[in-house]
Motif scaffolding. Structure first.
Motif, mmCIF file in Angstrom:
data_model
loop_
_atom_site.group_PDB
_atom_site.id
_atom_site.type_symbol
_atom_site.label_atom_id
_atom_site.label_comp_id
_atom_site.label_asym_id
_atom_site.label_seq_id
_atom_site.Cartn_x
_atom_site.Cartn_y
_atom_site.Cartn_z
ATOM 1 N N GLY A 40 0.836 -1.194 0.000
ATOM 2 C CA GLY A 40 0.000 0.000 0.000
ATOM 3 C C GLY A 40 0.873 1.247 0.000
ATOM 4 N N ILE A 41 0.396 2.280 -0.694
ATOM 5 C CA ILE A 41 1.149 3.533 -0.781
ATOM 6 C C ILE A 41 0.420 4.581 0.048
ATOM 7 C CG2 ILE A 41 1.959 5.329 -2.389
ATOM 8 C CD1 ILE A 41 3.236 2.519 -2.757
ATOM 9 N N CYS A 42 1.173 5.399 0.788
ATOM 10 C CA CYS A 42 0.504 6.440 1.587
ATOM 11 C C CYS A 42 1.284 7.738 1.522
ATOM 12 C CB CYS A 42 0.297 5.982 3.028
ATOM 13 S SG CYS A 42 1.761 6.067 4.048
ATOM 14 N N GLY A 43 0.795 8.725 2.256
ATOM 15 C CA GLY A 43 1.406 10.052 2.247
ATOM 16 C C GLY A 43 2.868 10.025 2.678
ATOM 17 N N THR A 44 3.233 9.091 3.524
ATOM 18 C CA THR A 44 4.627 8.994 3.965
ATOM 19 C C THR A 44 5.535 8.721 2.769
ATOM 20 O OG1 THR A 44 3.915 8.180 6.116
ATOM 21 C CG2 THR A 44 6.185 7.713 5.502
ATOM 22 N N ASP A 45 5.100 7.824 1.878
ATOM 23 C CA ASP A 45 5.912 7.523 0.683
ATOM 24 C C ASP A 45 6.073 8.773 -0.178
ATOM 25 O OD1 ASP A 45 6.080 4.586 1.137
ATOM 26 O OD2 ASP A 45 3.916 4.723 0.885
ATOM 27 N N ALA A 46 4.968 9.523 -0.325
ATOM 28 C CA ALA A 46 5.024 10.744 -1.136
ATOM 29 C C ALA A 46 5.988 11.748 -0.507
ATOM 30 C CB ALA A 46 3.627 11.338 -1.272
ATOM 31 N N GLU A 47 5.975 11.852 0.820
ATOM 32 C CA GLU A 47 6.865 12.804 1.494
ATOM 33 C C GLU A 47 8.326 12.361 1.397
ATOM 34 O OE1 GLU A 47 3.595 14.574 4.616
ATOM 35 O OE2 GLU A 47 5.396 13.640 5.433
ATOM 36 N N ILE A 48 8.558 11.063 1.447
ATOM 37 C CA ILE A 48 9.938 10.569 1.262
ATOM 38 C C ILE A 48 10.397 10.911 -0.150
ATOM 39 C CG2 ILE A 48 11.405 8.501 1.126
ATOM 40 C CD1 ILE A 48 9.619 7.248 3.305
ATOM 41 N N ASN A 49 9.492 10.746 -1.124
ATOM 42 C CA ASN A 49 9.846 11.068 -2.507
ATOM 43 C C ASN A 49 10.077 12.561 -2.703
ATOM 44 O OD1 ASN A 49 10.332 10.475 -5.263
ATOM 45 N ND2 ASN A 49 8.247 11.152 -5.751
ATOM 46 N N GLU A 50 9.476 13.374 -1.836
ATOM 47 C CA GLU A 50 9.721 14.822 -1.912
ATOM 48 C C GLU A 50 11.035 15.185 -1.218
ATOM 49 O OE1 GLU A 50 8.126 17.159 -3.640
ATOM 50 O OE2 GLU A 50 6.905 15.522 -4.447
ATOM 51 N N GLY A 51 11.675 14.218 -0.595
ATOM 52 C CA GLY A 51 12.955 14.476 0.075
ATOM 53 C C GLY A 51 12.794 15.027 1.476
ATOM 54 N N LEU A 52 11.559 14.983 2.039
ATOM 55 C CA LEU A 52 11.321 15.552 3.373
ATOM 56 C C LEU A 52 11.896 14.658 4.457
ATOM 57 C CD1 LEU A 52 7.678 16.891 2.865
ATOM 58 C CD2 LEU A 52 9.820 18.173 2.799
ATOM 59 N N TYR A 53 11.850 13.355 4.266
ATOM 60 C CA TYR A 53 12.605 12.447 5.109
ATOM 61 C C TYR A 53 12.877 11.141 4.389
ATOM 62 C CZ TYR A 53 7.822 11.501 6.845
ATOM 63 O OH TYR A 53 6.502 11.253 6.963
ATOM 64 N N GLY A 54 13.293 10.125 5.142
ATOM 65 C CA GLY A 54 13.703 8.880 4.499
ATOM 66 C C GLY A 54 15.209 8.749 4.546
ATOM 67 N N THR A 55 15.687 7.585 4.993
ATOM 68 C CA THR A 55 17.124 7.323 5.099
ATOM 69 C C THR A 55 17.424 5.978 4.463
ATOM 70 O OG1 THR A 55 16.903 8.313 7.297
ATOM 71 C CG2 THR A 55 19.040 7.383 6.762
ATOM 72 N N ALA A 56 18.412 5.930 3.596
ATOM 73 C CA ALA A 56 18.810 4.658 2.971
ATOM 74 C C ALA A 56 19.530 3.803 4.013
ATOM 75 C CB ALA A 56 19.725 4.937 1.785
ATOM 76 N N PRO A 57 19.534 2.470 3.819
ATOM 77 C CA PRO A 57 20.323 1.616 4.728
ATOM 78 C C PRO A 57 21.784 2.071 4.710
ATOM 79 C CG PRO A 57 18.933 0.274 3.304
ATOM 80 C CD PRO A 57 18.832 1.685 2.793
ATOM 81 N N GLN A 58 22.443 1.888 5.827
ATOM 82 C CA GLN A 58 23.827 2.346 5.972
ATOM 83 C C GLN A 58 24.709 1.852 4.828
ATOM 84 O OE1 GLN A 58 25.467 1.340 9.757
ATOM 85 N NE2 GLN A 58 26.525 3.297 9.924
#
Ligand SMILES: [Zn+2]
Ligand SMILES: [Zn+2]
Length: 352
Positions: A40-58
């Motif tokens: 499922g896709i939600c607003g969190t995914d959209a915000e990560i795609n906007e660069g607002l947050y989200g961290t790649a694995p080390q």
């Protein structure tokens, strides 16, 4: 090394979502290999795609998106992985209440430090997996958002054990998947429910609300605060609109002794003037509680499954009506535009 298709971003680059070819994960000892069916896709995914947050694995460049995962074990059993894994240091995480982590150094699948599920396979520790009955297959991709609703209701009920609570009316603010799942869950519990959302007229959203016997209030036609006219007040308010303004306005709609659960993660830095004396006075003189919830633990996922069963018994097919769009790797680029319409967009990873 076997490679697989995945859909991910390059944090913190804005609008970097793309189809990737990445190595298929090798389960470590004790881990299970989970074949991903849907995400499922939600607003969190959209915000990560906007660069607002989200961290790649080390040490990695990309983060595979997707935290609302439905998968299948080799045995054929359906599973949903929990999103947050604890810090292993604080007492809450060690007790399995990683959603209440006190250190903040947790990681989250598809969000913070661990790859998500928009790919053929993930490797996962069995302690992070929730078993799902085959009867829930059609709507089980909604279990992760449902777990957040279950947690909000559970916490409200626990808080209200502070006295002999006799609730009657609930208000749900927000017509997204979380708001609609909250509407269905509260109706299934037998509450009188009003659901307030932006969309005007009849829509897929208002149809879900009406089918469950709740009433739909469009804030496009009359403001949220107009619900207070005539002295209407709500014993329980579940706020999931994504708007801080709606969250503060909701405080004016609480009944005496009422409880307000906030779930909107508002990413901005907007300033708003609020009637602070009045709000404070009303909270104090009315014995009111305002609290926030994020994430969920095993108990909430399991309660989420119980809500599914209750909802499907009362209104068969109601949960499936929330799944309005489907995309796959062929048309993944359309995902974030599609998500702006309808209710829930599902990324179909496997063909069956
Ligand atoms: Zn989500
Ligand atoms: Zn912790």
């Amino acid at each position: 090394m076997t490679r697989m298709k995945a859909f991910g971003v390059r944090p913190p680059e804005p609008r970097s979502a793309r189809v990737l070819e990445l190595p298929r994960p090798e389960p470590r000892p004790g881990e299970a290999l989970v074949e991903v069916l849907e995400v499922g896709i939600c607003g969190t995914d959209a915000e990560i795609n906007e660069g607002l947050y989200g961290t790649a694995p080390q040490g990695e460049e990309f983060l595979i998106l997707g935290h609302e995962i439905l998968g299948r074990l080799e045995s054929g059993e359906l599973v949903v992985p929990m999103v947050r894994r604890g810090c292993l240091v604080c007492s809450h995480c060690r007790r399995g209440e990683q959603d209440m982590c006190g250190s903040g150094s947790f990681s989250e699948r598809g969000i913070k430090g661990i790859h998500g599920g928009i790919c053929a396979y993930i490797a996962e520790a069995p302690s992070m997996l929730i078993g799902v009955p085959a009867a829930a297959r059609a709507h089980a991709v909604l279990l992760e958002p449902m777990s957040v609703v279950a947690k909000g209701i559970r916490h409200a009920l626990l808080i209200q054990k502070r006295f002999q609570w006799e609730p009657r009316r609930a208000l749900v603010v927000g017509g997204g998947p979380i708001g609609l799942l909250a509407t269905l869950a509260l109706r299934a519990l037998g509450w009188e429910v009003v659901t307030a959302a932006r969309k005007r007229g009849t829509s897929a959203k208002s149809a879900v609300v009406a089918a469950a016997g709740a009433s739909y209030h469009s804030v496009g036609d009359a403001s949220l605060l107009s619900l207070a006219e005539g002295g209407a007040a709500f014993d329980f308010i579940f706020e999931a609109s994504g708007s801080a303004e709606a969250a503060f306005d909701s405080m004016h709609l609480l009944a005496l002794n009422g409880v307000l659960c906030l779930t909107s993660i508002t990413g901005g830095s907007a300033l708003k003037t609020v009637p602070s004396d009045r709000l404070n006075r009303d909270l104090v003189l009315g014995n009111k509680v305002v609290f926030g919830v994020v994430n969920a633990n095993r108990q909430d996922f399991v309660e989420g499954l119980a809500y599914f069963e209750l909802i499907e018994k009362k209104w068969p097919g109601a949960l499936g009506k929330l799944l309005t769009h489907r995309v796959g790797f062929d048309n993944a680029g359309a995902l974030f535009d599609l998500q702006k319409t309808g209710i829930k967009t599902v990324f179909q990873v496997s063909r069956d």
